[in-house]
Write a protein that holds these residues in place. Structure first.
Motif, mmCIF file in Angstrom:
data_model
loop_
_atom_site.group_PDB
_atom_site.id
_atom_site.type_symbol
_atom_site.label_atom_id
_atom_site.label_comp_id
_atom_site.label_asym_id
_atom_site.label_seq_id
_atom_site.Cartn_x
_atom_site.Cartn_y
_atom_site.Cartn_z
ATOM 1 N N GLU A 88 -3.182 5.462 -2.554
ATOM 2 C CA GLU A 88 -3.998 6.646 -2.268
ATOM 3 C C GLU A 88 -3.179 7.885 -2.568
ATOM 4 N N ILE A 96 -11.724 -2.380 1.757
ATOM 5 C CA ILE A 96 -11.175 -3.053 0.583
ATOM 6 C C ILE A 96 -10.028 -3.973 0.970
ATOM 7 N N LEU A 97 -9.130 -3.495 1.826
ATOM 8 C CA LEU A 97 -8.033 -4.361 2.259
ATOM 9 C C LEU A 97 -8.551 -5.522 3.103
ATOM 10 N N TYR A 128 -2.316 -1.266 -3.721
ATOM 11 C CA TYR A 128 -3.339 -0.302 -3.284
ATOM 12 C C TYR A 128 -2.630 1.030 -3.155
ATOM 13 N N PRO A 158 -14.387 -3.097 -4.370
ATOM 14 C CA PRO A 158 -14.359 -1.631 -4.317
ATOM 15 C C PRO A 158 -15.736 -0.989 -4.388
ATOM 16 N N VAL A 182 -6.930 5.153 -5.342
ATOM 17 C CA VAL A 182 -7.862 6.105 -4.749
ATOM 18 C C VAL A 182 -7.329 7.512 -4.994
ATOM 19 N N THR A 238 0.851 -1.192 0.000
ATOM 20 C CA THR A 238 0.000 0.000 0.000
ATOM 21 C C THR A 238 0.881 1.234 0.000
ATOM 22 N N THR A 261 2.538 0.901 5.686
ATOM 23 C CA THR A 261 2.303 1.591 4.415
ATOM 24 C C THR A 261 3.542 2.351 3.980
ATOM 25 N N VAL A 309 0.816 5.520 0.021
ATOM 26 C CA VAL A 309 0.062 6.763 0.180
ATOM 27 C C VAL A 309 0.957 7.928 -0.212
ATOM 28 N N PHE A 321 -11.892 8.225 3.301
ATOM 29 C CA PHE A 321 -11.071 7.297 2.522
ATOM 30 C C PHE A 321 -10.367 6.270 3.407
ATOM 31 N N ASP A 322 -10.146 6.584 4.687
ATOM 32 C CA ASP A 322 -9.621 5.582 5.625
ATOM 33 C C ASP A 322 -10.580 4.400 5.726
ATOM 34 N N ARG A 337 -10.449 2.278 2.583
ATOM 35 C CA ARG A 337 -9.242 1.446 2.552
ATOM 36 C C ARG A 337 -9.396 0.222 3.454
#
Length: 368
Positions: free
Chosen positions: A236, A336-337, A234, A342, A282, A186, A212, A188, A329-330, A333
């Motif tokens: 963001e 989905i994880l 993944y 989605p 995202v 992941t 992350t 970010v 969005f947290d 995430r």
């Protein structure tokens, strides 16, 4: 009749042109004549780097779809719209949307695969349709579907108004990209430093979840971001989104300047990248889902990420408040994880946010 006679004279003249012109003229003639093979000919038009050919292709499909809808030939219209995007016609739980010079067509395939369609006339070409208001029976037909695939032709592609916020649904751009067996990673991205001349306000400091990888501040340049996403599963991006409908890319992301001074991440640059691990991307950026106002192409940042190899892209079509975006969005995430699809994850978080009065959340859509 007079217009048709003029068009046929133009086509006769075009038929004496080069091979490309002859080919396009022949297809236009098939559409005008309502030839049964017109959709096959339209699908065969090569549109790469050829805007005129793409326009002919889109025009022809719009005409054929509207004719079928006028006859209530819903299953045939579904087959034609599926052929246009290169996918097998869905067997159930799908919504198809098209417009042609003010006439709109909406077709649902219910959970049993039965088509329910509606067609109507608008005062002018409509860039957005409220399906619930125009065709409540179409929406009702999808009530028992756990998730809905939406094939929406430009300019409806990307419009959040097609289905209710609480319904799990996603835009289909073309054949699905399967998830790839790759080490989970992941990424970010945030705290970018775009040029001060843009006058953009500072965003909230990037919150980096445990486990992350982060790319932030001066390191978050367009080239570095694309390199970081290459093997992410993944990703963001918490950055500023910008919209300029005067340019083909429509929306782009404001990042930190690279060595060459480039700070914008555009759809054109993304499309050339290769996202090897088929990530969920995202775009937690204002108006990142805005689609270029083309009649002949699906073109936006989400579409570019899909073309680069993403299996799904999540983005808002309006400005989003910084303080509310992080928690929103947290939650997506985490879901989905945790294994949710989605579209299902977004629908749950989106509906709860709208219920809390966060109207902007209704604009967050999924592209697959």
């Amino acid at each position: 009749a007079a217009d048709l006679a003029i068009a046929r004279r133009w086509l006769a003249a075009a038929a004496r042109g080069d091979a490309r012109t002859q080919g396009l003229a022949a297809v236009i003639g098939q559409v005008i004549a309502e030839d049964a093979d017109a959709t096959r000919a339209l699908a065969a038009i090569a549109v790469a780097e050829d805007e005129e050919a793409a326009a002919v292709r889109a025009w022809g499909f719009a005409i054929v779809i509207d004719r079928l809808a006028a006859r209530a030939a819903w299953s045939d219209a579904v087959a034609v719209m599926s052929r246009e995007v290169g996918v097998a016609p869905p067997t159930a739980c799908a919504l198809f949307a098209s417009t042609d010079h003010g006439a709109w067509t909406l077709i649902a395939l219910d959970a049993a695969g039965q088509p329910v369609g509606a067609r109507g006339a608008a005062a002018a070409d409509t860039a957005a349709l409220d399906t619930g208001a125009l065709a409540p029976g179409v929406v009702a037909a999808l009530a028992s579907c756990p998730q809905v695939q939406v094939v929406a032709r430009p300019p409806l592609h990307g419009q959040a108004s097609l289905l209710p916020a609480a319904r799990p649904w996603a835009f289909v751009r073309g054949p699905a990209t399967a998830s790839i067996a790759a080490p989970a990673r992941t990424v970010v991205i945030g705290d970018a430093l775009p040029p001060p001349s843009l006058g953009l306000p500072a965003l909230a400091p990037l919150a980096v979840p445990a486990g992350t990888d982060a790319l932030r501040a001066a390191a978050a340049t367009p080239d570095a971001v694309l390199a970081a996403l290459a093997d992410a599963t993944y990703a963001e991006l918490h950055v500023h989104g910008q919209v300029d409908l005067a340019v083909a890319d429509a929306s782009f992301l404001a990042l930190s300047p690279g060595a060459d001074g480039t700070w914008s991440l555009t759809a054109g640059a993304v499309r050339k990248a290769r996202l090897r691990a088929a990530p969920v991307v995202v775009l937690a950026a204002c108006r990142a889902a805005v689609v270029a106002p083309f009649q002949h192409a699906r073109w936006s940042l989400p579409d570019a990420f899909l073309a680069a190899g993403a299996r799904a892209v999540i983005a808002p079509a309006v400005d989003i408040p910084d303080a509310e975006a992080g928690p929103f969005f947290d939650q997506i995430r985490a879901r989905i994880l945790g294994g949710e699809a989605p579209a299902v994850a977004v629908a749950a978080v989106r509906a709860a946010a709208v219920a809390r009065g966060q109207a902007w959340a209704a604009s967050v859509v999924v592209f697959e």
